[in-house]
Design a protein around this motif. Structure first.
Motif, PDB file in Angstrom:
ATOM      1  N   ILE A 136      -0.228  -4.090 -52.468  1.00 23.09           N
ATOM      2  CA  ILE A 136       0.621  -4.967 -51.650  1.00 23.09           C
ATOM      3  C   ILE A 136       0.814  -4.377 -50.259  1.00 23.09           C
ATOM      4  CG2 ILE A 136       2.964  -5.862 -51.389  1.00 23.09           C
ATOM      5  CD1 ILE A 136       3.056  -6.136 -54.450  1.00 23.09           C
ATOM      6  N   VAL A 137       1.065  -3.064 -50.190  1.00 19.36           N
ATOM      7  CA  VAL A 137       1.241  -2.400 -48.892  1.00 19.36           C
ATOM      8  C   VAL A 137      -0.008  -2.535 -48.038  1.00 19.36           C
ATOM      9  CG1 VAL A 137       1.553  -0.163 -47.766  1.00 19.36           C
ATOM     10  CG2 VAL A 137       2.996  -0.785 -49.718  1.00 19.36           C
ATOM     11  N   VAL A 138      -1.171  -2.223 -48.629  1.00 21.63           N
ATOM     12  CA  VAL A 138      -2.433  -2.297 -47.887  1.00 21.63           C
ATOM     13  C   VAL A 138      -2.715  -3.731 -47.446  1.00 21.63           C
ATOM     14  CG1 VAL A 138      -4.933  -2.008 -48.066  1.00 21.63           C
ATOM     15  CG2 VAL A 138      -3.406  -0.252 -48.982  1.00 21.63           C
ATOM     16  N   ALA A 139      -2.485  -4.697 -48.335  1.00 23.39           N
ATOM     17  CA  ALA A 139      -2.770  -6.098 -48.004  1.00 23.39           C
ATOM     18  C   ALA A 139      -1.899  -6.584 -46.846  1.00 23.39           C
ATOM     19  CB  ALA A 139      -2.547  -6.970 -49.237  1.00 23.39           C
ATOM     20  N   ILE A 140      -0.613  -6.246 -46.871  1.00 20.59           N
ATOM     21  CA  ILE A 140       0.281  -6.685 -45.789  1.00 20.59           C
ATOM     22  C   ILE A 140      -0.115  -6.055 -44.460  1.00 20.59           C
ATOM     23  CG2 ILE A 140       2.651  -6.552 -44.934  1.00 20.59           C
ATOM     24  CD1 ILE A 140       3.609  -6.871 -47.801  1.00 20.59           C
ATOM     25  N   LEU A 141      -0.446  -4.762 -44.503  1.00 18.38           N
ATOM     26  CA  LEU A 141      -0.811  -4.093 -43.255  1.00 18.38           C
ATOM     27  C   LEU A 141      -2.103  -4.659 -42.674  1.00 18.38           C
ATOM     28  CD1 LEU A 141       0.125  -0.354 -43.908  1.00 18.38           C
ATOM     29  CD2 LEU A 141       1.182  -1.931 -42.301  1.00 18.38           C
ATOM     30  N   TRP A 142      -3.112  -4.906 -43.512  1.00 19.82           N
ATOM     31  CA  TRP A 142      -4.356  -5.464 -42.991  1.00 19.82           C
ATOM     32  C   TRP A 142      -4.163  -6.904 -42.528  1.00 19.82           C
ATOM     33  CZ3 TRP A 142      -7.927  -2.695 -41.122  1.00 19.82           C
ATOM     34  CH2 TRP A 142      -8.281  -1.476 -41.694  1.00 19.82           C
ATOM     35  N   TRP A 143      -3.315  -7.650 -43.204  1.00 22.98           N
ATOM     36  CA  TRP A 143      -3.045  -9.039 -42.828  1.00 22.98           C
ATOM     37  C   TRP A 143      -2.352  -9.100 -41.473  1.00 22.98           C
ATOM     38  CZ3 TRP A 143       1.905 -11.868 -44.305  1.00 22.98           C
ATOM     39  CH2 TRP A 143       1.862 -13.191 -43.858  1.00 22.98           C
ATOM     40  N   GLN A 144      -1.409  -8.178 -41.242  1.00 23.60           N
ATOM     41  CA  GLN A 144      -0.643  -8.153 -39.999  1.00 23.60           C
ATOM     42  C   GLN A 144      -1.190  -7.112 -39.012  1.00 23.60           C
ATOM     43  OE1 GLN A 144       2.229 -10.003 -39.117  1.00 23.60           O
ATOM     44  NE2 GLN A 144       1.691 -11.278 -40.861  1.00 23.60           N
ATOM     45  N   TRP A 145      -2.418  -6.662 -39.234  1.00 29.16           N
ATOM     46  CA  TRP A 145      -2.951  -5.515 -38.499  1.00 29.16           C
ATOM     47  C   TRP A 145      -2.864  -5.702 -36.983  1.00 29.16           C
ATOM     48  CZ3 TRP A 145      -4.136  -0.629 -39.500  1.00 29.16           C
ATOM     49  CH2 TRP A 145      -4.910   0.065 -38.569  1.00 29.16           C
ATOM     50  N   GLN A 146      -3.418  -6.795 -36.472  1.00 29.50           N
ATOM     51  CA  GLN A 146      -3.481  -6.981 -35.035  1.00 29.50           C
ATOM     52  C   GLN A 146      -2.094  -7.107 -34.427  1.00 29.50           C
ATOM     53  OE1 GLN A 146      -6.562  -6.660 -33.552  1.00 29.50           O
ATOM     54  NE2 GLN A 146      -5.218  -6.388 -31.775  1.00 29.50           N
ATOM     55  N   ALA A 147      -1.213  -7.852 -35.066  1.00 30.85           N
ATOM     56  CA  ALA A 147       0.146  -8.004 -34.556  1.00 30.85           C
ATOM     57  C   ALA A 147       0.892  -6.676 -34.571  1.00 30.85           C
ATOM     58  CB  ALA A 147       0.899  -9.050 -35.379  1.00 30.85           C
ATOM     59  N   ARG A 166      10.363  -6.066 -32.929  1.00 30.59           N
ATOM     60  CA  ARG A 166      11.410  -5.681 -33.885  1.00 30.59           C
ATOM     61  C   ARG A 166      11.060  -6.175 -35.292  1.00 30.59           C
ATOM     62  NH1 ARG A 166      16.052  -3.225 -33.999  1.00 30.59           N
ATOM     63  NH2 ARG A 166      17.771  -3.935 -35.306  1.00 30.59           N
ATOM     64  N   ARG A 167      10.385  -7.305 -35.361  1.00 30.65           N
ATOM     65  CA  ARG A 167       9.911  -7.780 -36.666  1.00 30.65           C
ATOM     66  C   ARG A 167       8.866  -6.822 -37.238  1.00 30.65           C
ATOM     67  NH1 ARG A 167       5.502 -11.044 -37.930  1.00 30.65           N
ATOM     68  NH2 ARG A 167       5.658 -12.097 -39.949  1.00 30.65           N
ATOM     69  N   ALA A 168       7.989  -6.319 -36.377  1.00 27.47           N
ATOM     70  CA  ALA A 168       6.999  -5.341 -36.822  1.00 27.47           C
ATOM     71  C   ALA A 168       7.686  -4.074 -37.327  1.00 27.47           C
ATOM     72  CB  ALA A 168       6.034  -5.004 -35.694  1.00 27.47           C
ATOM     73  N   GLN A 169       8.741  -3.657 -36.626  1.00 28.58           N
ATOM     74  CA  GLN A 169       9.501  -2.483 -37.067  1.00 28.58           C
ATOM     75  C   GLN A 169      10.125  -2.727 -38.434  1.00 28.58           C
ATOM     76  OE1 GLN A 169       9.944   0.379 -35.363  1.00 28.58           O
ATOM     77  NE2 GLN A 169      11.526   1.369 -36.583  1.00 28.58           N
ATOM     78  N   LEU A 170      10.642  -3.919 -38.665  1.00 25.61           N
ATOM     79  CA  LEU A 170      11.249  -4.242 -39.956  1.00 25.61           C
ATOM     80  C   LEU A 170      10.201  -4.200 -41.071  1.00 25.61           C
ATOM     81  CD1 LEU A 170      13.584  -5.206 -41.717  1.00 25.61           C
ATOM     82  CD2 LEU A 170      13.038  -7.554 -41.028  1.00 25.61           C
ATOM     83  N   ILE A 171       9.029  -4.753 -40.806  1.00 22.10           N
ATOM     84  CA  ILE A 171       7.963  -4.737 -41.816  1.00 22.10           C
ATOM     85  C   ILE A 171       7.603  -3.307 -42.185  1.00 22.10           C
ATOM     86  CG2 ILE A 171       5.529  -5.269 -42.224  1.00 22.10           C
ATOM     87  CD1 ILE A 171       5.912  -7.798 -40.555  1.00 22.10           C
ATOM     88  N   LEU A 172       7.486  -2.445 -41.181  1.00 18.13           N
ATOM     89  CA  LEU A 172       7.125  -1.053 -41.447  1.00 18.13           C
ATOM     90  C   LEU A 172       8.199  -0.334 -42.262  1.00 18.13           C
ATOM     91  CD1 LEU A 172       5.521   0.106 -38.074  1.00 18.13           C
ATOM     92  CD2 LEU A 172       4.384  -0.288 -40.260  1.00 18.13           C
ATOM     93  N   THR A 173       9.471  -0.560 -41.937  1.00 21.78           N
ATOM     94  CA  THR A 173      10.528   0.107 -42.689  1.00 21.78           C
ATOM     95  C   THR A 173      10.573  -0.387 -44.135  1.00 21.78           C
ATOM     96  OG1 THR A 173      12.131  -1.508 -41.834  1.00 21.78           O
ATOM     97  CG2 THR A 173      11.966   0.587 -40.682  1.00 21.78           C
ATOM     98  N   LEU A 174      10.309  -1.677 -44.351  1.00 21.81           N
ATOM     99  CA  LEU A 174      10.283  -2.201 -45.721  1.00 21.81           C
ATOM    100  C   LEU A 174       9.087  -1.639 -46.499  1.00 21.81           C
ATOM    101  CD1 LEU A 174      11.247  -5.946 -45.114  1.00 21.81           C
ATOM    102  CD2 LEU A 174      12.705  -4.070 -45.879  1.00 21.81           C
ATOM    103  N   LEU A 175       7.946  -1.527 -45.829  1.00 27.00           N
ATOM    104  CA  LEU A 175       6.771  -0.953 -46.489  1.00 27.00           C
ATOM    105  C   LEU A 175       6.990   0.525 -46.803  1.00 27.00           C
ATOM    106  CD1 LEU A 175       3.803  -2.623 -44.575  1.00 27.00           C
ATOM    107  CD2 LEU A 175       4.756  -3.226 -46.811  1.00 27.00           C
ATOM    108  N   LEU A 176       7.711   1.219 -45.927  1.00 31.71           N
ATOM    109  CA  LEU A 176       8.055   2.614 -46.213  1.00 31.71           C
ATOM    110  C   LEU A 176       8.856   2.719 -47.505  1.00 31.71           C
ATOM    111  CD1 LEU A 176       9.062   4.262 -42.802  1.00 31.71           C
ATOM    112  CD2 LEU A 176       7.356   5.095 -44.421  1.00 31.71           C
ATOM    113  N   ALA A 177       9.784   1.796 -47.689  1.00 26.74           N
ATOM    114  CA  ALA A 177      10.581   1.789 -48.920  1.00 26.74           C
ATOM    115  C   ALA A 177       9.672   1.584 -50.131  1.00 26.74           C
ATOM    116  CB  ALA A 177      11.641   0.693 -48.851  1.00 26.74           C
ATOM    117  N   GLY A 178       8.690   0.691 -50.001  1.00 29.59           N
ATOM    118  CA  GLY A 178       7.772   0.456 -51.106  1.00 29.59           C
ATOM    119  C   GLY A 178       6.934   1.672 -51.427  1.00 29.59           C
ATOM    120  N   VAL A 179       6.432   2.358 -50.409  1.00 26.83           N
ATOM    121  CA  VAL A 179       5.625   3.558 -50.646  1.00 26.83           C
ATOM    122  C   VAL A 179       6.465   4.662 -51.278  1.00 26.83           C
ATOM    123  CG1 VAL A 179       4.381   5.433 -49.481  1.00 26.83           C
ATOM    124  CG2 VAL A 179       3.918   3.055 -48.876  1.00 26.83           C
TER     125      VAL A 179
END
Length: 264
Positions: A136-147, A166-179
């Protein structure tokens, strides 16, 4: 094949390292190492709450890490120094978790397994969680890669392209929680940040594009996991710290190679 605990341990290490290696690139680019520390240290509190309420460790760690990630995101830009805020949250959550674990009645808890990982005890269900969460982490990052990349390299350019940094920052912090939730079994709460930043820092010396850095970081993370497991078996040492030691050795070699290239 999965009945062999060493095979399960290797698969768990590789799955975690791949997700952490990709996410770690953004952690390095955005200088978010302290964000990772704060989220990872909160994992100990998640362990305590999971044991107290009799729920899954992964669920408890994931919930607390997610709450910490949202708290960090909400407090960012509110006037308090980011370094100060993250330092308070990281060490406060770790201390609270350690105290809470000792107050759980009727249980003797091996804190080393949560602080430094216990990958040799990984079950089939743990493998499913690790690889599912990592995918899920890899898929979200590749999907949102360019943004995500645009928001990381230039917030002004991101705004011009109608993107929200700021939305990109939120996505990264949520993915950090998942990892954090999937990695605590492999390297433990104290070493998760190292698994995020060291492979990415090593890859940075040899990558010419962000995509190559991401792929190389995932490869270095996977290599560190396999070699660290092998080293732990040979020397009879904990697997989590052994994985990080191998990653540090790879980083040292890459830094030496970069220095030699500059001299020549």
């Amino acid at each position: 094949m999965l009945d062999d605990f060493l095979v399960r341990a290797a698969l768990a290490g590789v799955g975690t390292a791949i997700a952490a290696g990709l996410l770690g690139c953004f952690v390095v680019w955005r200088r978010m190492a302290y964000f990772g520390d704060a989220t990872a240290h909160a994992a100990v509190l998640g362990v305590a709450l999971a044991l107290l309420f009799g729920t899954s460790i992964t669920l408890g760690v994931g919930s607390v890490a997610l709450a910490m990630a949202l708290l960090i995101h909400g407090l960012s830009g509110q006037g308090t120094s980011v370094d100060t805020m993250l330092g308070v949250l990281a060490h406060g959550a770790l201390a609270l978790g350690l105290v809470a674990v000792t107050l759980i009645p009727g249980q003797r808890i091996d804190l080393d397994a949560y602080l430094f990982g216990d990958v040799l005890s990984v079950t089939r269900m743990d493998l499913a969680v690790i690889w599912g969460g990592g995918a899920i982490v890899v898929a979200i990052l590749w999907w949102q890669w360019q943004a995500m990349l645009t928001a990381t390299l230039s917030p002004d350019l991101a705004y011009a392209a109608d993107l929200n940094p700021r939305r990109a920052q939120l996505i990264l912090t949520l993915l950090l929680a998942g990892v954090v939730a999937v990695a605590i079994k492999v390297v433990g709460a104290l070493l998760i940040t190292a698994l995020l930043i060291i492979p990415a820092a090593s890859a940075r010396s040899y990558a010419t594009t962000p995509e190559r850095m991401a792929l190389l970081s995932m490869a270095i993370g996977a290599l560190s996991a396999i070699a660290g497991l092998r080293l732990a078996v040979i020397l009879d040492v904990p697997v989590g710290p052994a994985i990080i030691c191998v990653a540090v050795a790879i980083f040292a070699v890459s830094a030496l190679g970069r220095t030699l290239r500059k001299l020549t």
